[in-house]
Design a protein around this motif. Structure first.
Motif, mmCIF file in Angstrom:
data_model
loop_
_atom_site.group_PDB
_atom_site.id
_atom_site.type_symbol
_atom_site.label_atom_id
_atom_site.label_comp_id
_atom_site.label_asym_id
_atom_site.label_seq_id
_atom_site.Cartn_x
_atom_site.Cartn_y
_atom_site.Cartn_z
ATOM 1 N N ALA A 68 17.921 -4.296 9.509
ATOM 2 C CA ALA A 68 16.998 -3.377 8.831
ATOM 3 C C ALA A 68 15.792 -4.144 8.299
ATOM 4 C CB ALA A 68 17.713 -2.654 7.695
ATOM 5 N N THR A 69 16.039 -5.304 7.704
ATOM 6 C CA THR A 69 14.944 -6.125 7.170
ATOM 7 C C THR A 69 13.982 -6.558 8.275
ATOM 8 O OG1 THR A 69 16.124 -6.930 5.225
ATOM 9 C CG2 THR A 69 14.435 -8.367 6.118
ATOM 10 N N VAL A 70 14.516 -6.935 9.428
ATOM 11 C CA VAL A 70 13.668 -7.331 10.554
ATOM 12 C C VAL A 70 12.727 -6.194 10.935
ATOM 13 C CG1 VAL A 70 13.655 -7.919 13.006
ATOM 14 C CG2 VAL A 70 15.277 -9.042 11.465
ATOM 15 N N ALA A 71 13.267 -4.959 10.982
ATOM 16 C CA ALA A 71 12.438 -3.810 11.348
ATOM 17 C C ALA A 71 11.373 -3.536 10.293
ATOM 18 C CB ALA A 71 13.318 -2.574 11.538
ATOM 19 N N TYR A 72 11.772 -3.524 9.030
ATOM 20 C CA TYR A 72 10.816 -3.223 7.956
ATOM 21 C C TYR A 72 9.686 -4.254 7.904
ATOM 22 C CZ TYR A 72 14.025 0.275 5.997
ATOM 23 O OH TYR A 72 14.810 1.384 5.808
ATOM 24 N N GLU A 73 10.019 -5.513 8.143
ATOM 25 C CA GLU A 73 9.008 -6.559 8.018
ATOM 26 C C GLU A 73 8.037 -6.595 9.195
ATOM 27 O OE1 GLU A 73 11.051 -10.190 7.120
ATOM 28 O OE2 GLU A 73 11.351 -9.612 5.021
ATOM 29 N N LYS A 74 8.297 -5.804 10.229
ATOM 30 C CA LYS A 74 7.351 -5.703 11.339
ATOM 31 C C LYS A 74 6.238 -4.697 11.058
ATOM 32 C CE LYS A 74 10.398 -7.165 15.107
ATOM 33 N NZ LYS A 74 11.123 -6.728 16.342
ATOM 34 N N VAL A 75 6.371 -3.876 10.021
ATOM 35 C CA VAL A 75 5.292 -2.950 9.659
ATOM 36 C C VAL A 75 4.130 -3.784 9.114
ATOM 37 C CG1 VAL A 75 4.598 -1.011 8.199
ATOM 38 C CG2 VAL A 75 6.916 -1.091 9.160
ATOM 39 N N PRO A 76 2.960 -3.727 9.725
ATOM 40 C CA PRO A 76 1.863 -4.628 9.328
ATOM 41 C C PRO A 76 1.420 -4.421 7.880
ATOM 42 C CG PRO A 76 1.426 -3.628 11.471
ATOM 43 C CD PRO A 76 2.605 -2.905 10.892
ATOM 44 N N ARG A 77 0.984 -5.496 7.278
ATOM 45 C CA ARG A 77 0.496 -5.466 5.899
ATOM 46 C C ARG A 77 -0.729 -4.560 5.788
ATOM 47 N NH1 ARG A 77 -1.704 -10.193 4.630
ATOM 48 N NH2 ARG A 77 -1.092 -10.359 2.445
ATOM 49 N N TYR A 78 -0.770 -3.808 4.708
ATOM 50 C CA TYR A 78 -1.902 -2.947 4.343
ATOM 51 C C TYR A 78 -2.138 -1.794 5.307
ATOM 52 C CZ TYR A 78 -2.818 -6.427 0.810
ATOM 53 O OH TYR A 78 -2.690 -7.275 -0.249
ATOM 54 N N THR A 79 -1.175 -1.489 6.140
ATOM 55 C CA THR A 79 -1.261 -0.271 6.934
ATOM 56 C C THR A 79 -0.726 0.889 6.096
ATOM 57 O OG1 THR A 79 0.852 -0.818 7.966
ATOM 58 C CG2 THR A 79 -1.151 -1.379 9.179
ATOM 59 N N ARG A 80 -0.840 2.091 6.620
ATOM 60 C CA ARG A 80 -0.567 3.277 5.809
ATOM 61 C C ARG A 80 0.850 3.323 5.255
ATOM 62 N NH1 ARG A 80 -0.968 9.567 7.785
ATOM 63 N NH2 ARG A 80 -0.303 10.460 5.803
ATOM 64 N N TYR A 81 1.822 2.832 6.021
ATOM 65 C CA TYR A 81 3.219 2.959 5.616
ATOM 66 C C TYR A 81 3.800 1.655 5.086
ATOM 67 C CZ TYR A 81 2.617 7.218 8.330
ATOM 68 O OH TYR A 81 2.148 8.416 8.818
ATOM 69 N N TRP A 82 2.935 0.696 4.800
ATOM 70 C CA TRP A 82 3.440 -0.601 4.370
ATOM 71 C C TRP A 82 4.162 -0.514 3.032
ATOM 72 C CZ3 TRP A 82 0.805 -4.984 1.418
ATOM 73 C CH2 TRP A 82 1.561 -6.148 1.502
ATOM 74 N N ASP A 83 3.641 0.261 2.085
ATOM 75 C CA ASP A 83 4.296 0.346 0.786
ATOM 76 C C ASP A 83 5.709 0.921 0.923
ATOM 77 O OD1 ASP A 83 3.258 2.863 1.445
ATOM 78 O OD2 ASP A 83 3.032 3.449 -0.653
ATOM 79 N N GLN A 84 5.883 1.902 1.815
ATOM 80 C CA GLN A 84 7.213 2.469 2.021
ATOM 81 C C GLN A 84 8.148 1.440 2.641
ATOM 82 O OE1 GLN A 84 8.041 5.421 0.881
ATOM 83 N NE2 GLN A 84 10.157 5.294 1.597
ATOM 84 N N SER A 85 7.642 0.651 3.567
ATOM 85 C CA SER A 85 8.495 -0.370 4.185
ATOM 86 C C SER A 85 8.869 -1.454 3.172
ATOM 87 C CB SER A 85 7.802 -0.987 5.404
ATOM 88 O OG SER A 85 6.692 -1.773 5.032
ATOM 89 N N LEU A 86 7.945 -1.819 2.277
ATOM 90 C CA LEU A 86 8.262 -2.794 1.229
ATOM 91 C C LEU A 86 9.399 -2.288 0.344
ATOM 92 C CD1 LEU A 86 4.713 -3.936 0.018
ATOM 93 C CD2 LEU A 86 6.453 -5.399 1.074
ATOM 94 N N PHE A 87 9.298 -1.032 -0.054
ATOM 95 C CA PHE A 87 10.315 -0.453 -0.926
ATOM 96 C C PHE A 87 11.686 -0.427 -0.241
ATOM 97 C CE2 PHE A 87 12.433 3.687 -1.900
ATOM 98 C CZ PHE A 87 13.024 3.284 -3.082
#
Length: 513
Positions: free
Chosen positions: A243-262
């Protein structure tokens, strides 16, 4: 929504008496073919209202919609196409109108009314007719009707529709992402016995979306959502590292990055990477996310500290939660009434509104369906202005089209208001839920501190004897910088905590199963 569709049904054909003109249709068609849509549209309108034969009248209605579309009036054209589609397959221009309606959906990116109209029309009676439509049009219909089925939890139906979208379609990535969401839903029929098979299909669907390279504007956003979908599926399966591998592939400062960080914070916590969990939350709580509505993130942060027996940090985190979100709950109370006016609810979101807490306001505005309502309403108002001051000013065509636009505007305001009110209630419910959880953590922390005191454990001495070490470096290309209270934009998202543990060692008796 069904009631709203009936509103659309009566918008056209236009109910204005017109003087019969047997040559009007031919003159209109000649003007249309010459690209003179200013002349063609009023003539088609007259022909559609004349007492001529049904075939000519039906063709005039279709070419009127075509003229409106070519004049850059997609909302007006959508209304005309919808009237033909709602008239049913006996209309002489039925299939062409279905195709036109799908084209207007694509132009407007309208996700509320048009998908519902197509869903209502998508019956056994017409299914055999629709397969003769162009391949891409049929693919889009399957995707759009599939979105309606998914929202209404008709999962088997949604699955069938989304699987029918071919790989060469421009909506393939979207369809595969949504298929993954459908198959991974815990409410999918048969999941208790087929859960493993469904999960494998969902993983394959998300990965197919990620591997798509179709040239669509929304592709990157869709693939970021697919990464989050992958992360959620792995998380539910207890595969927290994946799960962490998938979440960390969401690029920084894109629209859904805050959700992936959480969500990555939760995955790392469950994987007993407490320092990594706090690192994700450190990024989420940076000043750059000051407007984010993430109350649960503070509950997670306090939970990480609680499991590390760092009780002072637990209390500091819960105090920060109370300071940030306590006032918001009171501010939302006036807007959560069951019988609140829907237009007023929409207006809370439509423009800058200081009555709502800013994080809640931004959270509402970020909802994709609300954004779509706002976008279509803006285009609708632009068309009303064009019609009221353009070459058709004062004509029956302009009068009726503006009236129809105003009716659709009322419908969209109701849709937007319903979405906004639901979202406001969700925010209020979240604040209540997490306030209750904060209180539970606060009470349990006090009880555990009391137990340590009664057991004679000197927690301060226990913590003093421990050393903090630098976190493990991910690779040779990485540098280590100690965080000193400053948030640098190129460092946000790369934080990693190291923690001491204030929990006393368990005795041999306590370690026994």
């Amino acid at each position: 929504m069904k009631r709203l569709l009936h509103i659309l049904v009566v918008l056209a054909p236009f109910a204005v008496a017109a003087q019969q003109d047997s040559g009007g249709y031919n003159r209109a068609l000649a003007a249309f073919n010459a690209g003179d849509f200013d002349t063609a549209a009023p003539l088609f309108f007259q022909a559609s209202e004349s007492g001529g034969d049904a075939d000519t009248k039906g063709k005039a209605e279709f070419f009127l919609a075509q003229s409106l579309a070519k004049k850059g009036l997609p909302v007006s054209a959508f209304i005309s196409y919808a009237a033909i589609v709602n008239a049913g397959p006996s209309h002489p221009s039925y299939l062409k109108a279905v195709e036109g309606l799908v084209d207007m959906q694509q132009q407007l990116d309208e996700q509320n009314l048009i998908p519902s109209i197509l869903n209502q029309a998508y019956s056994e009676e017409v299914r055999d007719k629709w397969v003769t439509l162009p391949k891409e049009v049929l693919a889009r219909i399957n995707y759009l009707v599939g979105t309606v089925s998914q929202r209404r939890m008709r999962f088997e139906e949604a699955r069938s529709l989304l699987e029918a979208v071919p790989k060469d379609s421009r909506v393939y990535a979207k369809a595969r992402y949504l298929l993954g969401v459908v198959l991974a839903d815990p409410r999918f029929p048969g999941r208790p016995g087929e859960g493993e098979a469904l999960d494998k299909e969902a993983l394959a669907a998300f990965n197919a979306s990620l591997s798509s390279n179709e040239p669509q504007v929304e592709l990157k956003a869709t693939q970021h959502l697919a990464l989050i979908g992958l992360g959620r599926l792995h998380y539910r399966r207890g595969e927290y590292a994946d799960a962490t591998v998938a979440y960390e592939k969401v690029p920084r400062y894109t629209r859904y990055w805050d959700q992936s960080l959480f969500e990555n914070g939760f995955a790392r916590f469950q994987n007993e990477d407490f320092g990594g969990a706090l690192g994700s939350l450190q990024a989420l709580h940076a000043p750059q996310f000051a407007g984010a509505f993430q109350p649960e993130s503070w509950i997670l942060k306090s939970t990480v500290y609680y499991y590390s027996c760092l009780y002072d940090e637990v209390k500091t985190t819960l105090a920060a939660f109370d300071e940030l979100y306590g006032p918001m709950a009171k501010q939302l109370e006036p807007f959560t009434a069951e019988d609140g006016d829907l237009v007023q609810a929409y207006n809370l979101v439509a423009a800058e509104n200081r009555r709502l807490p800013r994080p809640v306001y931004l959270w509402l505005r970020n909802n994709e369906r609300i954004r779509e309502v706002m976008r279509v309403l803006a285009k609708l108002d632009e068309e009303k202005r064009d019609l009221s001051g353009g070459p058709w000013r004062g004509t029956p065509l302009a009068t009726q089209t503006v009236a129809s636009l105003e009716d659709v505007r009322g419908t969209l305001l109701q849709v937007g208001g319903t979405l906004a009110r639901s979202r406001i209630r969700e925010a209020a419910d979240n604040l209540r839920t997490f306030s209750d959880q904060a209180e539970i953590i606060r009470v349990q922390t006090a009880l555990d501190e009391k137990d340590l005191l009664q057991a004679g454990v000197d927690q301060k001495a226990l913590l003093t004897r421990q050393s903090l070490y630098r976190p493990k470096m991910p690779g040779a290309a990485w540098n280590y910088w100690k965080f000193q209270g400053e948030f640098w934009i190129d460092e946000i998202g790369y934080y990693q905590y190291t923690l001491k543990r204030g929990c006393p060692a368990k005795t041999a008796e306590q370690q026994q199963p």
